[in-house]
Design an enzyme around this catalytic site. Structure first.
Site, short mmCIF file in Angstrom:
data_model
loop_
_atom_site.label_atom_id
_atom_site.label_comp_id
_atom_site.label_asym_id
_atom_site.label_seq_id
_atom_site.Cartn_x
_atom_site.Cartn_y
_atom_site.Cartn_z
N HIS A 17 0.84 -1.21 0.00
CA HIS A 17 0.00 0.00 0.00
C HIS A 17 0.88 1.26 0.00
CE1 HIS A 17 -3.05 -2.71 2.24
NE2 HIS A 17 -3.49 -2.56 1.02
N LYS A 41 -16.92 -8.01 5.33
CA LYS A 41 -15.61 -8.42 5.84
C LYS A 41 -15.55 -8.24 7.36
CE LYS A 41 -12.68 -7.48 1.82
NZ LYS A 41 -11.64 -6.62 1.29
N ARG A 95 -1.47 -6.44 -8.75
CA ARG A 95 -0.41 -7.37 -8.36
C ARG A 95 -0.28 -8.56 -9.30
NH1 ARG A 95 -2.75 -7.50 -2.38
NH2 ARG A 95 -4.58 -7.20 -3.70
N SER A 133 -2.83 -7.93 2.41
CA SER A 133 -3.26 -7.79 3.80
C SER A 133 -3.85 -9.10 4.31
CB SER A 133 -4.32 -6.69 3.93
OG SER A 133 -3.77 -5.45 3.59
P1 ADP Z 1 -5.54 -6.37 0.04
O1 ADP Z 1 -6.06 -6.61 -1.37
O2 ADP Z 1 -4.06 -6.64 0.19
O3 ADP Z 1 -6.37 -7.01 1.10
P2 ADP Z 1 -6.71 -3.76 -0.01
O4 ADP Z 1 -8.09 -4.23 -0.26
O5 ADP Z 1 -6.55 -2.80 1.10
O6 ADP Z 1 -5.64 -4.84 0.30
O7 ADP Z 1 -6.11 -3.15 -1.36
C1 ADP Z 1 -6.28 -1.83 -1.75
C2 ADP Z 1 -5.56 -1.57 -3.03
O8 ADP Z 1 -4.15 -1.74 -2.82
C3 ADP Z 1 -5.90 -2.50 -4.20
O9 ADP Z 1 -5.87 -1.74 -5.39
C4 ADP Z 1 -4.77 -3.50 -4.19
O10 ADP Z 1 -4.55 -4.07 -5.48
C5 ADP Z 1 -3.61 -2.61 -3.78
N1 ADP Z 1 -2.53 -3.38 -3.18
C6 ADP Z 1 -2.57 -4.15 -2.08
N2 ADP Z 1 -1.38 -4.73 -1.86
C7 ADP Z 1 -0.55 -4.32 -2.86
C8 ADP Z 1 0.81 -4.60 -3.21
N3 ADP Z 1 1.55 -5.44 -2.53
N4 ADP Z 1 1.32 -3.99 -4.30
C9 ADP Z 1 0.53 -3.17 -5.05
N5 ADP Z 1 -0.76 -2.87 -4.78
C10 ADP Z 1 -1.30 -3.44 -3.71
#
Ligand code: ADP
Length: 163
Positions: A17, A41, A95, A133
């Protein structure tokens, strides 16, 4: 002037993030980080905890960018929240093909609903593209080390929460 909206669960905030936030800030004039309130969630951290943790990390890691960043909670559709905060772009990280399929579908649905907000994707940096996450939560719940995935203050909060 470009205003970005970066939505997510951030449960918890990871280096992935932070990478998107840092790189996103070089593209937009200001950035709103939206922490989504999801009815389905079951998060580890409350919305208030996540808002505080993200704000703290922004001050620690990006002290000279603090004025450009706002951290807010939002409920409902991300496109509505983006519009509400006056953002013209939604920022998302990609990703893998799973993210690609889900995110492009979402971006097209948003466009078809005539939202003026464009979605901008940033390819995950290769060295951290495996971080999610969900996996951080699972590893932490099994008492594993997550220090390579999250900033120190987040790891400490995770430990305190799960002990
Ligand atoms: P996660 O998908 O890890 O549970 P979130 O729902 O908080 O996390 O993700 C929010 C945004 O951050 C999404 O667009 C997701 O693709 C991006 N994101 C999460 N982890 C990464 C990472 N390691 N590298 C790039 N983008 C990421």
């Amino acid at each position: 002037m470009l205003k970005g909206f970066y939505p997510g669960s951030f449960d918890p905030l990871t280096f992935g993030h932070l990478d998107i936030i840092t790189r996103g800030l070089s593209l937009v004039n200001s950035l709103v980080i939206g922490v989504g309130v999801s009815a389905t969630k079951k998060p580890i951290f409350t919305i208030e905890e996540r808002l505080e943790m993200i704000s703290l990390e922004i001050s620690n890691c990006l002290p000279d960018q603090v004025d450009k960043v706002q951290v807010v909670a939002f409920e409902g559709l991300m496109v509505h929240a983006a519009e509400q905060y006056g953002a013209n772009v939604i920022l998302r990280g990609l990703r893998n093909t799973g993210d690609f399929n889900y995110e492009t579908q979402m971006a097209n649905i948003n466009r078809q609903t005539s939202s003026p907000v464009e979605t901008v994707f940033l390819a995950a940096s290769p060295e951290i593209s495996h971080i999610s996450s969900t996996q951080v939560r699972q590893i932490a719940q099994l008492k594993g080390d997550v220090s390579m995935f999250c900033p120190t203050s987040i790891c400490e909060k995770l430990k305190a929460k799960l002990n």
